[in-house]
Design an enzyme around this catalytic site. Structure first.
Site, PDB file in Angstrom:
ATOM      1  N   ALA A 154      -2.815   0.332  -0.535  1.00 57.21           N
ATOM      2  CA  ALA A 154      -3.089  -0.177  -1.902  1.00 57.21           C
ATOM      3  C   ALA A 154      -2.428  -1.503  -2.270  1.00 57.21           C
ATOM      4  CB  ALA A 154      -2.276   0.877  -3.046  1.00 57.21           C
ATOM      5  N   TYR A 155      -1.363  -1.816  -1.682  1.00 61.90           N
ATOM      6  CA  TYR A 155      -0.623  -3.182  -1.759  1.00 61.90           C
ATOM      7  C   TYR A 155      -1.658  -4.020  -1.096  1.00 61.90           C
ATOM      8  CZ  TYR A 155       2.575  -7.073  -1.468  1.00 61.90           C
ATOM      9  OH  TYR A 155       3.315  -8.168  -1.768  1.00 61.90           O
ATOM     10  N   SER A 156      -1.740  -3.720   0.257  1.00 62.66           N
ATOM     11  CA  SER A 156      -2.603  -4.705   1.109  1.00 62.66           C
ATOM     12  C   SER A 156      -3.942  -4.945   0.443  1.00 62.66           C
ATOM     13  CB  SER A 156      -2.704  -4.023   2.308  1.00 62.66           C
ATOM     14  OG  SER A 156      -1.425  -3.750   2.954  1.00 62.66           O
TER      15      SER A 156
END
Length: 248
Positions: A154-156
């Site tokens: 999700a962050y990436s």
């Protein structure tokens, strides 16, 4: 610190109450700019602004909420008369986990803050930059947005979106005196580490050839130059702060 000319410039720094954002706010004011910190932790942001000095003030805003960002934009312009610079730095790491077990609600939360947030801030402040035919925007993505970290999809993905947003916006404003660029830092030891598992922190460190984490002031130095009038040609570009990790 090399002296840059930011006299009479007004900058908005999102997430400026701590970490890289705070280091950016400190450097920009040191170069002569007036800085407005946008942060959802208004108590921390006000303490930070007071510490930095009279050329720094704080406004409470949750960048995931378009109405709050729009209001913060109007409030900032009413107080300062203009905004020359936007450093879209605010973001969260979110929880770690593999994709097939990841909570969809957590995915949406990370996207709302990390990707919708910079979009909202650019949308709110760009019209005044276009009207004055001057602006410098720096978005803060991550090396994870280029390479993809395991257990942090999700962050990436959100940071990959920030890179693409920057490139698109750079092309849309290239016929004006507006520069829109992105930096992709490796991990810096800031409060964002509190959201990560130790296993994930160790993984990130293992990927940095310099064998240490980024210092916030190092990121701020590159960001500060991208905010200057001297940065008059480069736009829609991505600048690595990866300690040698980036492979493309």
């Amino acid at each position: 610190m090399n002296k840059l000319d930011l006299e009479n410039r007004v900058a908005v720094v999102t997430g400026g109450a701590q970490g890289i954002g705070r280091a950016v706010a400190e450097q920009l004011t040191g170069h002569g700019a007036q800085v407005v910190i946008w942060d959802r932790d208004i108590s921390l942001a006000r303490r930070c602004a007071e510490t930095i000095g009279p050329n720094c003030l704080a406004i409470e805003v949750d960048q995931a909420d378009w109405n709050q960002v729009s209001q913060a934009g109007r409030q900032t312009l009413a107080k300062t008369g203009k905004v020359d610079i936007l450093v879209a730095n605010a973001g969260v790491a979110g929880s770690n986990g593999v994709v097939w077990e990841y909570d969809p609600q957590e995915w949406r939360r990370i996207m709302a803050i990390n990707l919708d947030g910079p979009f909202h801030c650019c949308k709110a402040l760009l019209p005044s930059m276009i009207e004055r035919n001057y602006g410098r925007i720096v978005t803060v993505a991550s090396i994870a947005g280029k390479e993809g970290n395991p257990n942090a999809a999700a962050y990436s993905a959100s940071k990959a979106g920030v890179i693409a947003l920057t490139k698109s916006l750079g092309k849309e404003t290239a016929d004006r005196n507006i520069a829109v660029n992105c930096v992709t830092p490796a991990a810096a030891r800031t409060a964002i580490f509190d959201q990560m598992s130790q296993e994930h922190i160790d993984y990130m460190l293992s990927k940095i050839p310099r064998s240490r984490f980024l210092e916030p002031a190092e990121a701020a130095s590159m960001i500060a130059w991208l905010c200057t009038e001297e940065n008059s040609f480069t736009t829609g570009a991505v600048f690595d702060l990866s300690g040698g990790r980036a492979t493309y």
